[in-house]
Design an enzyme around this catalytic site. Structure first.
Site, short mmCIF file in Angstrom:
data_model
loop_
_atom_site.label_atom_id
_atom_site.label_comp_id
_atom_site.label_asym_id
_atom_site.label_seq_id
_atom_site.Cartn_x
_atom_site.Cartn_y
_atom_site.Cartn_z
N LYS A 65 22.83 0.68 -22.81
CA LYS A 65 22.78 2.14 -22.74
C LYS A 65 21.34 2.58 -22.79
CE LYS A 65 24.39 6.33 -22.91
NZ LYS A 65 23.58 6.58 -21.69
N GLN B 79 14.84 0.91 -26.98
CA GLN B 79 16.18 1.51 -26.92
C GLN B 79 17.19 0.72 -27.75
OE1 GLN B 79 16.32 4.30 -24.49
NE2 GLN B 79 18.03 4.91 -25.77
N LYS C 174 17.32 0.12 -19.94
CA LYS C 174 16.53 1.21 -19.37
C LYS C 174 16.33 0.92 -17.89
CE LYS C 174 14.33 4.98 -20.71
NZ LYS C 174 14.60 5.88 -21.85
N GLY D 191 19.53 10.20 -18.33
CA GLY D 191 18.25 10.73 -17.87
C GLY D 191 17.07 10.28 -18.73
N ASP D 192 15.90 10.55 -18.22
CA ASP D 192 14.63 10.36 -18.95
C ASP D 192 13.62 11.19 -18.14
OD1 ASP D 192 13.40 8.52 -21.22
OD2 ASP D 192 11.94 8.48 -19.61
N THR E 91 18.07 15.90 -27.75
CA THR E 91 16.89 15.13 -28.17
C THR E 91 15.94 16.03 -28.96
OG1 THR E 91 17.14 13.84 -26.16
CG2 THR E 91 15.12 13.52 -27.41
N ASN F 137 12.46 18.55 -20.83
CA ASN F 137 13.70 18.68 -21.60
C ASN F 137 13.48 18.55 -23.11
OD1 ASN F 137 16.06 16.77 -22.87
ND2 ASN F 137 16.88 18.49 -21.70
N SER G 160 24.63 11.16 -26.12
CA SER G 160 25.19 10.42 -24.98
C SER G 160 26.37 9.58 -25.45
CB SER G 160 24.13 9.50 -24.37
OG SER G 160 23.26 10.21 -23.53
P1 NDP Z 1 10.92 15.62 -18.47
O1 NDP Z 1 10.77 14.99 -17.15
O2 NDP Z 1 11.91 16.69 -18.66
O3 NDP Z 1 9.52 16.18 -18.98
C1 NDP Z 1 8.43 15.33 -19.10
C2 NDP Z 1 7.24 16.13 -19.59
O4 NDP Z 1 6.22 15.23 -19.98
C3 NDP Z 1 6.65 17.03 -18.53
O5 NDP Z 1 6.10 18.16 -19.12
C4 NDP Z 1 5.58 16.13 -17.92
O6 NDP Z 1 4.52 16.84 -17.31
C5 NDP Z 1 5.07 15.40 -19.13
N1 NDP Z 1 4.55 14.10 -18.71
C6 NDP Z 1 5.23 13.10 -18.12
N2 NDP Z 1 4.43 12.07 -17.82
C7 NDP Z 1 3.22 12.44 -18.22
C8 NDP Z 1 1.96 11.81 -18.19
N3 NDP Z 1 1.81 10.57 -17.67
N4 NDP Z 1 0.92 12.49 -18.73
C9 NDP Z 1 1.08 13.72 -19.26
N5 NDP Z 1 2.25 14.37 -19.32
C10 NDP Z 1 3.30 13.74 -18.81
O7 NDP Z 1 11.22 14.40 -19.47
P2 NDP Z 1 11.85 14.43 -20.94
O8 NDP Z 1 11.49 15.68 -21.64
O9 NDP Z 1 13.27 14.05 -20.80
O10 NDP Z 1 11.11 13.19 -21.62
C11 NDP Z 1 9.92 13.32 -22.38
C12 NDP Z 1 9.75 12.13 -23.29
O11 NDP Z 1 10.88 12.03 -24.17
C13 NDP Z 1 9.69 10.76 -22.59
O12 NDP Z 1 8.84 9.92 -23.33
C14 NDP Z 1 11.12 10.25 -22.69
O13 NDP Z 1 11.17 8.86 -22.61
C15 NDP Z 1 11.48 10.75 -24.09
N6 NDP Z 1 12.89 10.86 -24.40
C16 NDP Z 1 13.73 11.60 -23.62
C17 NDP Z 1 15.07 11.74 -23.96
C18 NDP Z 1 16.00 12.60 -23.19
O14 NDP Z 1 17.15 12.73 -23.62
N7 NDP Z 1 15.59 13.22 -22.10
C19 NDP Z 1 15.62 11.04 -25.14
C20 NDP Z 1 14.63 10.37 -25.93
C21 NDP Z 1 13.33 10.27 -25.55
P3 NDP Z 1 4.34 16.80 -15.71
O15 NDP Z 1 5.37 17.76 -15.18
O16 NDP Z 1 2.95 17.24 -15.49
O17 NDP Z 1 4.59 15.39 -15.28
O1 2IT Z 2 14.89 7.41 -24.41
C1 2IT Z 2 16.07 7.79 -24.56
O2 2IT Z 2 16.68 7.61 -25.60
C2 2IT Z 2 16.70 8.52 -23.44
N1 2IT Z 2 16.04 8.76 -22.43
C3 2IT Z 2 18.15 8.91 -23.53
C4 2IT Z 2 19.04 7.74 -23.20
C5 2IT Z 2 20.50 8.05 -23.09
O3 2IT Z 2 21.23 7.11 -22.74
O4 2IT Z 2 20.94 9.18 -23.36
#
Ligand code: NDP
Ligand code: 2IT
Length: 444
Positions: free
Chosen positions: A89, A110, A125, A164-165, A208, A239, A376
């Site tokens: 997952k 993860q 992943k 998603g991520d 999250t 997100n 999830s």
């Molecule tokens: P989104 O795609 O919704 O948003 C990502 C954000 O981070 C954007 O503002 C983006 O800016 C910025 N970003 C991405 N890459 C870079 C980079 N190389 N340098 C600077 N800024 C960057 O993703 P999420 O919000 O879903 O994910 C954000 C973080 O949270 C990640 O590390 C992800 O692994 C983690 N995460 C997400 C979960 C989820 O449920 N979605 C769960 C747990 C962890 P820009 O638009 O300029 O790229």
């Molecule tokens: O990093 C993470 O935990 C996620 N991007 C969410 C993974 C999931 O299966 O909901």
């Protein structure tokens, strides 16, 4: 590291050019050294060397055609890391920086995160080096369909359940789900983060970010602190960042800054989240657009500059290694009392060391951002039961899960003699369940 030094050396040797994977493994093995001392049977059963080697790594070609008829080829990945406690997952990341090492670091972390949620989920992943920025909806759809045309043969509701991520949200999950359903001719909960009309869970979008604040709040409470009246800065504007900002505000804090990879905005009155949602979720714009809506707010073209804004609480919610030792020093100097990791591995090892040394409350990603995957897991349960819970029901369960993650991590930290070290606690607590399951299942 004494007992586990060989395991780490082997990882570096066997996985050249994958610094993020090495970094993630090193931190966990350092935490697990005292566990290895206490459990020689785990060393003998090869638990640690098996833990750092993914069960399966899949790399595939993803060809797609853009709106002008030009053919593009991207690379797709799915790393099925560990299935000892449940089906693989974990999310899918679409970003040009994606490579095998990035997916492996995320998949490795993860496993522990999913174990901490208390739900039966193994770790995996995936993703692609595809860049969704500037693509039309139809280009995104064609890419997602091509990606799923291969991924379909490797996943399933009892085998591997992606989500998603970065770069993968409701739109992409929808396109991938449609293709999966067409190819398999079955309607199952094979992806999470689905839309509400076709099996998604209420509160998954928020989970999250909300979970990060619930966890950080527990850690603050243990030191007689809270979000009330605090100034918060949050990196990212996707997100996780948006819903962390929403919950932090609901808990009484003032969020004054957000960023993206181009720059950051500072709004001393507190960020207006309706504007941010409009820009990011509807218009798919840049955070700089915020200053066009609120002329008193300031935009600075340097995303790392965000850490220099004085704050009480910092929540890095963008990406790996976005906050380094220098940034940590600045935060500490400015009076920051707590840091909660919403992104995966956002703080460098140097930054973490400084936070722990200076007694800053530090909520590590594996524990603090586990609310997304936990929800999830709740989506999977609802799909299996063929029913849907209300927003309040899911949110209550999420809150309960984040609280028990905090309790388990802090108790494990105390058991191993370093009560405030939640990095140690989360790594050990996450490991315990996986290790016991792997040990019971024999050498497989
Ligand atoms: P989104 O795609 O919704 O948003 C990502 C954000 O981070 C954007 O503002 C983006 O800016 C910025 N970003 C991405 N890459 C870079 C980079 N190389 N340098 C600077 N800024 C960057 O993703 P999420 O919000 O879903 O994910 C954000 C973080 O949270 C990640 O590390 C992800 O692994 C983690 N995460 C997400 C979960 C989820 O449920 N979605 C769960 C747990 C962890 P820009 O638009 O300029 O790229
Ligand atoms: O990093 C993470 O935990 C996620 N991007 C969410 C993974 C999931 O299966 O909901």
């Amino acid at each position: 590291m004494k007992l586990l030094a060989d395991v780490y050396e082997q990882v570096v040797k066997r996985n050249p050019g994958e610094p993020e994977f090495h970094q993630a493994v090193k931190e966990v093995l350092e935490s697990l050294e005292p566990v290895a001392e206490k459990h020689p049977e785990y060393v003998k059963a090869g638990i640690f060397s098996r833990l750092v080697e993914p069960e399966r790594q899949i790399i595939f070609r993803v060809p797609w055609v853009d709106d002008n008829g030009t053919v593009h080829v991207n690379r797709g990945f799915r790393v099925q890391f560990n299935s000892a406690i449940g089906p693989y997952k974990g999310g899918l990341r679409f970003h040009p920086s994606v490579n095998l090492g990035i997916i492996k670091f995320l998949g490795f972390e993860q496993c522990f995160k999913n174990s901490l949620t208390t739900l039966p989920m193994g770790g995996g992943k995936g993703g692609s080096d595809f860049d969704p920025k500037g693509k039309s909806d139809m280009e995104i759809m064609r890419f997602c369909q091509s990606f799923m045309a291969e991924l379909v043969r490797h996943i399933g509701p009892d085998t591997d359940v992606p989500a998603g991520d970065i770069g993968v949200g409701a739109r992409e999950i929808g396109y991938m789900y449609g293709m999966y359903k067409k190819l398999r001719n079955e309607f199952t909960g094979v992806l999470t983060g689905k839309g509400i009309t076709y099996g998604g869970s209420l509160a998954r979008t928020q989970a999250t970010g909300y979970g990060l604040c619930y966890f950080t709040d527990e850690a603050l409470k243990a030191k007689n602190l809270s979000f009330e009246g605090k100034t918060v800065i949050i990196s990212g504007s996707g997100n996780v960042a948006i819903y962390a900002a929403e919950k932090a505000s609901q808990l009484g804090a003032k969020v004054v800054a957000l960023n993206d990879s181009n720059g950051y905005i500072y709004d001393e009155n507190g960020i207006n989240l309706d504007t941010v949602k409009l820009i990011k979720e509807v218009q798919r714009g840049r955070i700089s657009d915020y200053a066009k809506h609120h002329t008193h707010a300031k935009y600075f073209e340097a995303s790392r500059g965000i850490w220099a804004i004085p704050c009480d609480i910092a929540l890095p919610c963008a990406t790996q290694n976005e906050l380094n030792g220098e940034d940590a020093e600045t935060l500490i100097k400015n009076g920051c009392v707590a840091v909660g990791e919403g992104a995966n591995m956002p703080c460098t090892p140097e930054a973490i060391e400084l936070f722990l040394k200076n007694k800053i409350i530090f909520a590590p990603a594996k524990a603090a951002n586990a609310g997304g995957v936990a929800t999830s897991g709740l989506e999977m349960s609802q799909n299996s039961l063929r029913l849907s819970w209300t927003f309040e029901e899911v949110d209550q369960k999420l809150k309960g899960i984040m609280k028990s993650i905090y309790t388990n991590a802090s108790e494990a930290a105390a058991e191993y003699g370093d009560p405030d070290n939640l990095v140690l606690g989360a790594n050990i607590a996450g490991f315990k369940k996986i290790a016991a399951a792997m040990y019971a299942q024999g050498v497989v």
